[in-house]
Design a protein around this motif. Structure first.
Motif, PDB file in Angstrom:
ATOM      1  N   ILE A 281      -9.131  17.166 -23.067  1.00  0.00           N
ATOM      2  CA  ILE A 281      -8.850  16.654 -24.415  1.00  0.00           C
ATOM      3  C   ILE A 281      -7.401  16.200 -24.477  1.00  0.00           C
ATOM      4  O   ILE A 281      -6.482  16.961 -24.211  1.00  0.00           O
ATOM      5  N   GLU A 282      -7.230  14.927 -24.826  1.00  0.00           N
ATOM      6  CA  GLU A 282      -5.883  14.349 -24.808  1.00  0.00           C
ATOM      7  C   GLU A 282      -5.286  14.174 -26.193  1.00  0.00           C
ATOM      8  O   GLU A 282      -4.205  13.599 -26.366  1.00  0.00           O
ATOM      9  N   GLY A 283      -6.048  14.601 -27.188  1.00  0.00           N
ATOM     10  CA  GLY A 283      -5.551  14.508 -28.566  1.00  0.00           C
ATOM     11  C   GLY A 283      -6.441  15.351 -29.448  1.00  0.00           C
ATOM     12  O   GLY A 283      -7.634  15.496 -29.171  1.00  0.00           O
ATOM     13  N   LEU A 284      -5.853  15.920 -30.512  1.00  0.00           N
ATOM     14  CA  LEU A 284      -6.619  16.838 -31.349  1.00  0.00           C
ATOM     15  C   LEU A 284      -6.409  16.500 -32.817  1.00  0.00           C
ATOM     16  O   LEU A 284      -5.276  16.290 -33.259  1.00  0.00           O
ATOM     17  N   VAL A 285      -7.525  16.448 -33.560  1.00  0.00           N
ATOM     18  CA  VAL A 285      -7.439  16.266 -35.005  1.00  0.00           C
ATOM     19  C   VAL A 285      -7.769  17.601 -35.664  1.00  0.00           C
ATOM     20  O   VAL A 285      -8.838  18.166 -35.416  1.00  0.00           O
ATOM     21  N   VAL A 286      -6.853  18.087 -36.490  1.00  0.00           N
ATOM     22  CA  VAL A 286      -7.029  19.360 -37.182  1.00  0.00           C
ATOM     23  C   VAL A 286      -7.198  19.087 -38.678  1.00  0.00           C
ATOM     24  O   VAL A 286      -6.285  18.569 -39.320  1.00  0.00           O
TER      25      VAL A 286
ATOM     26  N   ASP B 128      -2.377  24.243 -44.960  1.00  0.00           N
ATOM     27  CA  ASP B 128      -1.066  24.657 -44.494  1.00  0.00           C
ATOM     28  C   ASP B 128      -1.119  25.538 -43.238  1.00  0.00           C
ATOM     29  O   ASP B 128      -0.477  25.239 -42.221  1.00  0.00           O
ATOM     30  N   GLY B 129      -1.876  26.592 -43.281  1.00  0.00           N
ATOM     31  CA  GLY B 129      -1.965  27.525 -42.161  1.00  0.00           C
ATOM     32  C   GLY B 129      -2.491  26.834 -40.910  1.00  0.00           C
ATOM     33  O   GLY B 129      -2.007  27.077 -39.798  1.00  0.00           O
ATOM     34  N   SER B 130      -3.466  25.989 -41.093  1.00  0.00           N
ATOM     35  CA  SER B 130      -4.044  25.271 -39.963  1.00  0.00           C
ATOM     36  C   SER B 130      -3.017  24.350 -39.319  1.00  0.00           C
ATOM     37  O   SER B 130      -3.007  24.148 -38.103  1.00  0.00           O
ATOM     38  N   PHE B 131      -2.158  23.784 -40.147  1.00  0.00           N
ATOM     39  CA  PHE B 131      -1.164  22.850 -39.623  1.00  0.00           C
ATOM     40  C   PHE B 131      -0.085  23.570 -38.821  1.00  0.00           C
ATOM     41  O   PHE B 131       0.516  23.006 -37.905  1.00  0.00           O
ATOM     42  N   ARG B 132       0.173  24.823 -39.158  1.00  0.00           N
ATOM     43  CA  ARG B 132       1.152  25.586 -38.363  1.00  0.00           C
ATOM     44  C   ARG B 132       0.647  25.715 -36.924  1.00  0.00           C
ATOM     45  O   ARG B 132       1.400  25.537 -35.970  1.00  0.00           O
ATOM     46  N   GLY B 133      -0.653  25.996 -36.825  1.00  0.00           N
ATOM     47  CA  GLY B 133      -1.252  26.054 -35.492  1.00  0.00           C
ATOM     48  C   GLY B 133      -1.170  24.705 -34.798  1.00  0.00           C
ATOM     49  O   GLY B 133      -0.843  24.603 -33.607  1.00  0.00           O
ATOM     50  N   ALA B 134      -1.433  23.648 -35.549  1.00  0.00           N
ATOM     51  CA  ALA B 134      -1.396  22.299 -34.973  1.00  0.00           C
ATOM     52  C   ALA B 134       0.000  21.968 -34.462  1.00  0.00           C
ATOM     53  O   ALA B 134       0.165  21.372 -33.385  1.00  0.00           O
ATOM     54  N   ALA B 135       1.002  22.362 -35.235  1.00  0.00           N
ATOM     55  CA  ALA B 135       2.389  22.066 -34.837  1.00  0.00           C
ATOM     56  C   ALA B 135       2.750  22.820 -33.556  1.00  0.00           C
ATOM     57  O   ALA B 135       3.455  22.292 -32.687  1.00  0.00           O
ATOM     58  N   GLU B 136       2.248  24.060 -33.440  1.00  0.00           N
ATOM     59  CA  GLU B 136       2.509  24.836 -32.224  1.00  0.00           C
ATOM     60  C   GLU B 136       1.880  24.157 -31.002  1.00  0.00           C
ATOM     61  O   GLU B 136       2.490  24.079 -29.926  1.00  0.00           O
TER      62      GLU B 136
ATOM     63  N   GLY C 261       2.700  20.187 -26.056  1.00  0.00           N
ATOM     64  CA  GLY C 261       2.269  18.986 -25.334  1.00  0.00           C
ATOM     65  C   GLY C 261       0.888  18.473 -25.681  1.00  0.00           C
ATOM     66  O   GLY C 261       0.395  17.547 -25.042  1.00  0.00           O
ATOM     67  N   VAL C 262       0.237  19.080 -26.683  1.00  0.00           N
ATOM     68  CA  VAL C 262      -1.055  18.550 -27.108  1.00  0.00           C
ATOM     69  C   VAL C 262      -0.834  17.608 -28.299  1.00  0.00           C
ATOM     70  O   VAL C 262      -0.428  18.068 -29.360  1.00  0.00           O
ATOM     71  N   PRO C 263      -1.087  16.302 -28.123  1.00  0.00           N
ATOM     72  CA  PRO C 263      -0.935  15.386 -29.253  1.00  0.00           C
ATOM     73  C   PRO C 263      -1.862  15.808 -30.389  1.00  0.00           C
ATOM     74  O   PRO C 263      -3.067  15.973 -30.184  1.00  0.00           O
ATOM     75  N   THR C 264      -1.309  16.011 -31.556  1.00  0.00           N
ATOM     76  CA  THR C 264      -2.078  16.591 -32.657  1.00  0.00           C
ATOM     77  C   THR C 264      -1.794  15.870 -33.963  1.00  0.00           C
ATOM     78  O   THR C 264      -0.641  15.575 -34.277  1.00  0.00           O
ATOM     79  N   ILE C 265      -2.858  15.606 -34.713  1.00  0.00           N
ATOM     80  CA  ILE C 265      -2.733  14.994 -36.039  1.00  0.00           C
ATOM     81  C   ILE C 265      -3.449  15.884 -37.051  1.00  0.00           C
ATOM     82  O   ILE C 265      -4.573  16.322 -36.811  1.00  0.00           O
TER      83      ILE C 265
ATOM     84  N   GLU D 231      -6.578   6.323 -34.947  1.00  0.00           N
ATOM     85  CA  GLU D 231      -5.639   5.222 -34.699  1.00  0.00           C
ATOM     86  C   GLU D 231      -4.271   5.764 -34.265  1.00  0.00           C
ATOM     87  O   GLU D 231      -3.663   5.266 -33.310  1.00  0.00           O
ATOM     88  N   LEU D 232      -3.816   6.817 -34.951  1.00  0.00           N
ATOM     89  CA  LEU D 232      -2.515   7.398 -34.618  1.00  0.00           C
ATOM     90  C   LEU D 232      -2.518   7.990 -33.213  1.00  0.00           C
ATOM     91  O   LEU D 232      -1.599   7.749 -32.422  1.00  0.00           O
ATOM     92  N   LEU D 233      -3.561   8.736 -32.885  1.00  0.00           N
ATOM     93  CA  LEU D 233      -3.635   9.330 -31.542  1.00  0.00           C
ATOM     94  C   LEU D 233      -3.631   8.233 -30.483  1.00  0.00           C
ATOM     95  O   LEU D 233      -2.947   8.339 -29.457  1.00  0.00           O
ATOM     96  N   LEU D 234      -4.389   7.180 -30.744  1.00  0.00           N
ATOM     97  CA  LEU D 234      -4.439   6.067 -29.776  1.00  0.00           C
ATOM     98  C   LEU D 234      -3.069   5.418 -29.601  1.00  0.00           C
ATOM     99  O   LEU D 234      -2.752   4.901 -28.528  1.00  0.00           O
ATOM    100  N   ASN D 235      -2.284   5.473 -30.674  1.00  0.00           N
ATOM    101  CA  ASN D 235      -0.945   4.877 -30.606  1.00  0.00           C
ATOM    102  C   ASN D 235       0.112   5.869 -30.132  1.00  0.00           C
ATOM    103  O   ASN D 235       1.308   5.594 -30.238  1.00  0.00           O
ATOM    104  N   GLY D 236      -0.339   7.013 -29.652  1.00  0.00           N
ATOM    105  CA  GLY D 236       0.621   7.960 -29.091  1.00  0.00           C
ATOM    106  C   GLY D 236       1.380   8.790 -30.099  1.00  0.00           C
ATOM    107  O   GLY D 236       2.362   9.443 -29.774  1.00  0.00           O
TER     108      GLY D 236
END
Lengths: 319, 319, 319, 319
Positions: free
Chosen positions: D94-99, D103-111, D116-120, D273-278
Motif C-alpha cells: 500500500i503506497e497511500g492511505l485514506v483515513v 480528530d483521534g483518527s487523524f492523529r494516527g494518520a499523522a503518525e 513514510g506512509v502517504p496519508t490523507i 487525486e492528492l495521493l496520486l500527486n504525491g
C-alpha cells in the motif's frame, strides 16, 4: 421432509424479503433445508438455485424488493417447461415449494401441485387484488407511500390553490386508491369498480372551493381513467388549474411498513408449518385477523370485492 | 422605518415559510411592523394584506409550501398594474418589501424598486437556476426528495433487473438532476447543458450489466429530453426492459430540510437588516458559504452555470 | 339529536385528529352540530368549548397529536366535578359525547353515561393495552416509529459490532415491544408479561455472534426492566459493548400511518352512528377486521392479553 | 502508485460509505488498486484487509454506517503497534492511505505519515467539531435526524402544552444543537460554548406562554448540562410540566442526506487525486464552498468555533 424451496414471482412487493426470511428461518428451526430459487419460475427452469442459511436472510427484513429477484417466464407456461420445472425440483430433492406472488404466480403453483410438488402460495402484491385474503404483502406499504406523496403535494396544492389528480396503481381494482384516498382525506376517489362522471367530480370540487378550501386532491386508480385526460376535462369544466402526478413504480419500492413485515413473517412461518403437515395446493390468507388457508383453485374464479363500507365512509367524510 | 411587507411569488419552494418567519420576527425584533401580502403580486393588486404577529409565524418553520400562498398576475406586468401596486404599497405605509421567489418575481421587484419602493429579493426556487447564489431556498429539499424516491425505485429495479429513467425538474438547467444524480450514484445523468447520444447512454448501461450490475438508474432533467422517448429508444437499442418515472410536483413539496430552513432563516434576517440600512434593488445570495448581496439587474442578464467539477466527478464515480 | 360533543383525553396518539375529523364530518353530514371540548375533561369543567365546522377539521388528518389538546383533571374525578361536567354538557345542549382516549378516559365516560349523558368511547392510545379491540388508534404509528428508529440504529450497530438495547413504551404491557420487535427482526424481545433471565438473553446474543452476526438488537418494554441496568449486566456477562436508547415520547408523535388514519376514520364515523341510534356507554373496537361494540364496564375488569402466536413466532425467527 | 488503502475510524457517520465508494472508484478509474482495511486501525494491525472492486462499493451510497466497520485500538497507539501497522502497510504494497474519521483518527494518520506512509484524512463525524472544514461528513444527516425527531415531538408537545428538553450530541461543541435548534425554531439552544442560567431559560419559556405558545422546545447539547436536571429545575422554577428526550445514537444512523453523500463523494475523489500527486499528511476540508487542503498537524492545536452569526440569529428568531 428434508428440503424445501422458496421463490418470488410476478411484480415485487415490499415485505417479500420478510416472507423469505420467515420461510428460511422457520424451516431451519424445524430441521429442514431451504433452497432459494432466483428469478421466479425462470430461475426454476434455469436451475438458478442457492442454498439459504440463517445468515443469508440476516439484515433483509427491512429491505424493499426481493433478494431472490423475480422475472417472467413464457417457457414455464408450456407443457415442456412445466415438466422441466418438475424435474429440476425433483433432482434437487425439493419436497415442498413456497411461492410468494400474485394471481399469475399461483396458477403456476397450482400446476406444480397437480404434478405432485407440494406447494403453498403466499399473497405478495401491492395491488391487494387477491381474493380470500384481506391484505396481501406490500399493500400497506404501497398505501403509505401514496399517503406520504400526497402529504408533499398537499403543501404545494394549498400554496397555489390547485386541484391535483394523483394516479395510483390498480388497473382492475381500486384498493390502493380507496385506502389511500380515505387516509389522505381526498375529496374524490375514482376507482374502476364505480362509475363516475366528470361533472360529478367538478361539482364536488366547486362546492369545496365555495366553502373556502384552497386545494382539492383527487385519487385516481389507473384503471379508472387517464389522469391527464381527467385533469384536462376538469380544467375545461371548472376553469381551475389542475396538475397531474403519476406515482407509478414509486409504489412498489421502499422499506416495508411494520404491518407488512409482520404479516409476511406470519405467512412465511405458516407456509413451512403447512408443508411439514403435508398440506399442498393452498394459499395462506389473512382473513378477519387470522391466518386462513384456501384452495388455490378457488382463487382463480373469484374476484376480490371493493370495501364498500370504506367507500361509503369516504363520501361522508369528503362532504 | 415603521412597516415592511413580505410576499412569495412564482412556484412555491420548501423553506419559504422559514424565510417568511425570519422576516417577520427580525422585523418585530427591530420594532418594525410587517404586513404579509397574500398570493404574490396578484394579492398586492387586490390588497390581500394581513398584519403578521410573532404568533402568526409560529409552527410554520417545518411546513412546505408558503402560508402567504402564491399566484401569477398578468395585470401586474402592465404599466397600470405596476402603478396600482405602488399606490397600494404607499397607502398601506409599507416602506420596504421583501420578495421571495425566482427570476420572474425579481423582475417585478426591480420594477417596484425603480418606482421608489425599497425592495430586497430572496431566492426561493427548487430549480436553483438563479445566478449569484450557490443555493436557492428549496433546492436542497428537492434534491433530497429525488434521492428518497430513487431509494424506493432502487429496490424494485434490482428485483426486476430493470433500467429506470427518472425525470426530474429543470427545463433549462440540470442542477437538480446533477446533484441528485451524484447523490444517488446514478449511472447516467442527462442535463440540458450537456449534449449526449442515446448510443452513449446504452453503451454505459451495457458495460454495467456486463460487470454484473442488476439495475441501472438514469436521472434526466426535463429539459434534456422526453423521458418516455428516451426509455423507448434505450429499450430498442439494448433489448433491456425500461421503466419511466416522472417525479413532477412531488419535488415541490415536503417538509424542508435543515439546510433549507437555516438558509431561509439567514436570508430572511438579512433582508430586514438591509432594508433597515436603506439598501434596495438587491438580491441576497449564498456564495461560498456567506451571504452576499447582488444588484437585481445583474441577475437578469446572467446565467447560472452547471457545477462542472461535480459533473466530471459523476462520470468518474459511475465508471 | 341536535348537538354532540367530542373530546380527547389521556396521552395523545397519532390518528386522534383523524377520529375528530370523522366525528365532526359524520355528524354534520347527518345534520348534527358538533362542539369540540378542548383539553379533555379539564376543558369540560372549564367550558373550553369550540363549535366545529367542516373547515375546522380540514387539513388535520395527517397531523399527529390532537387539535383539541388533552390534559389531566383531578377535579373531574370528584363528585362535584362530575356534577359540574354534567351541568355544562346539559347547558350547552350536548346530547351525546364522543370520548377519544384510553382506559382512564373511559372511566370518566362511563360515569357520565351513568348520569344520563349518552357516551361512546374510541380507543386512542399508542400502548394498545385496551381490551376488546385488536388495535387502538396510534399503535400502528408508534410501532412504525420504533421500526424506523431501529433502522437507523442498525447501521451504527453493525459498524461498531455492538449490542443495542432499545427501550420502548409499555409499562404494563409489551404490545409495542412485541410488534416492533418482530418487525425489526430483533434478536430478543423483553416484555412485562414474560419472565426472562439476563443469562438467557446473553446466551442468545453469544450464539448470534458465534454465527457471525455483527450486531444484536434487543427491544425492551419499559415495564420489563431498566434498560441501562440490562445493558450494564449484559456487558458484564458477555464483555460486549452495549448501548442503550430510550425512545420515550418520540413514539407519541409523528404523522399517523394510513392504517391509523383509516381506523380512526371508521371509528369516528361509527361513533356518530351509534349516538344517533341511541346507543350509549359503549366502546368501539376493531376486532377481527370489524367494528365491534363493547360495554365500557367490561373493559375495566379485563386485561388485553399479549399476542402469544406472535410471541412464539418471534422466537422461531430469531433462531 | 499501484495500490492504496482506505479505512474508517472512530465513531461512524452517515456518508462514510459514499466516501469509501468515491475513493475506490476514483482509484480504479485512475488504474490504482484499492484495499479496504476493516475495523480501522485495529484491522490494520490484524491484517483485516479486503480488495475492493467497482462492484464491492455498488449499492452502498445510500447506506448509513460504514461497510468497512470501525473499532478502537489501544495497541495502535503504542510504539510497537505503530511499527506493526507500518510493516503491514508496506508488506501489502500500500503506497497511500485514506483515513476517514475524526480528530483521534487523524492523529494516527499523522503518525503514519511521519513514518513514510502517504496519508490523507477525510473528516467524517456527525459532531462537526473538526477545524478547517465547515462541514464534516455526517453532520448534515445528524442535524436532519434531530429535526425530524423534533417534528414528531412538536405534535405531542402542543397537545399536552408541555416543555420538551431534547438532548443532542456534542460533548464539547454545540454545532448539532445550534444548527438543529435554528432549523427547528427551538425557543432555547443550550451549548457548551455559551454560559446560561436556568432562570434565563425559564424567563424565555414564560414569556412565550404569556404570548399564547402551547409548547416550548429546548435543544441542549450534551456538554451543556444534564437534560434531566435541567428539566427538573425548569419544572421547579416555572411549575410547567417538562419532558426529556435523549436522542443518543439515533443521530449516528440513517441513510445519509444528499448533502452528505455529495460532500463525501467529492472528498473521496479529491483524496485519491492528492495521493496520486504525491501529497501526504493533509486533511481535506470543505471551506467556503470549496475543497481546501490543510496540514494534519494544524488541526490538533486548533478549535472549531461556534457559528456566532447563526447563534445570534437564533436569539432574534426565538423572540
Amino acid at each position: 421432509m428434508k428440503r424445501i424451496g422458496v421463490l418470488t414471482s410476478g411484480g415485487d412487493a415490499p415485505g417479500m424479503n420478510a416472507a423469505i426470511r420467515a420461510v428460511v428461518r422457520s424451516a431451519i428451526y424445524n430441521g429442514v433445508e431451504v433452497y432459494g430459487i432466483r428469478r421466479g419460475y425462470a430461475g426454476l427452469l434455469a436451475r438458478d438455485f442457492v442454498e439459504m442459511s440463517l445468515g443469508s436472510v440476516g439484515d433483509i427484513i427491512h429491505r424493499g424488493g426481493t433478494i431472490l429477484r423475480t422475472a417472467r417466464s413464457e417457457e414455464f407456461k408450456t407443457k415442456e417447461g412445466m415438466e422441466k420445472a418438475v424435474n429440476n425440483i425433483k433432482q434437487l430433492g425439493i419436497e415442498g415449494l413456497v411461492v410468494i406472488g400474485g394471481d399469475g404466480s399461483f396458477r403456476g403453483a397450482a400446476e406444480l401441485a397437480k404434478r405432485g410438488v407440494p406447494t403453498i402460495g403466499i399473497p405478495g402484491t401491492i395491488d391487494n387484488d387477491i381474493p380470500f385474503t384481506d391484505y396481501s404483502i406490500g399493500f400497506d406499504t404501497a398505501v403509505n407511500t401514496v399517503v406520504e406523496a400526497v402529504n408533499k403535494i398537499r403543501d404545494t396544492a394549498t400554496s397555489h390553490e390547485r386541484t391535483f389528480i394523483i394516479e395510483v396503481m390498480g388497473r382492475e381494482s381500486g384498493h390502493i386508491a380507496l385506502y389511500s384516498g380515505v387516509a389522505c382525506g381526498a375529496e374524490t376517489i375514482l376507482v374502476p369498480e364505480k362509475p363516475y362522471t366528470i361533472k360529478g367530480v367538478c361539482d364536488k370540487i366547486m362546492s369545496g372551493y365555495k366553502r373556502g378550501k384552497l386545494h382539492s386532491i383527487i385519487i385516481l386508480a389507473e384503471g379508472a381513467g387517464n389522469a391527464f385526460e381527467v385533469g384536462q376535462k376538469i380544467k375545461e369544466m371548472t376553469g381551475l388549474e389542475t396538475r397531474v402526478i403519476v406515482l407509478g413504480h414509486l409504489q412498489r419500492g421502499g422499506t416495508p411498513t411494520a404491518f407488512d413485515r409482520i404479516l409476511a413473517s406470519q405467512m412465511g412461518g405458516k407456509a413451512v408449518e403447512l408443508l411439514l403437515n403435508g398440506v399442498s395446493d393452498k394459499m395462506i390468507g389473512w382473513v378477519k385477523g387470522e391466518l386462513v388457508v384456501t384452495d388455490l383453485e378457488k382463487i382463480f374464479s373469484a374476484q376480490k370485492p371493493l370495501n364498500e363500507e370504506l367507500y361509503n365512509l369516504a363520501s361522508v367524510l369528503a362532504i
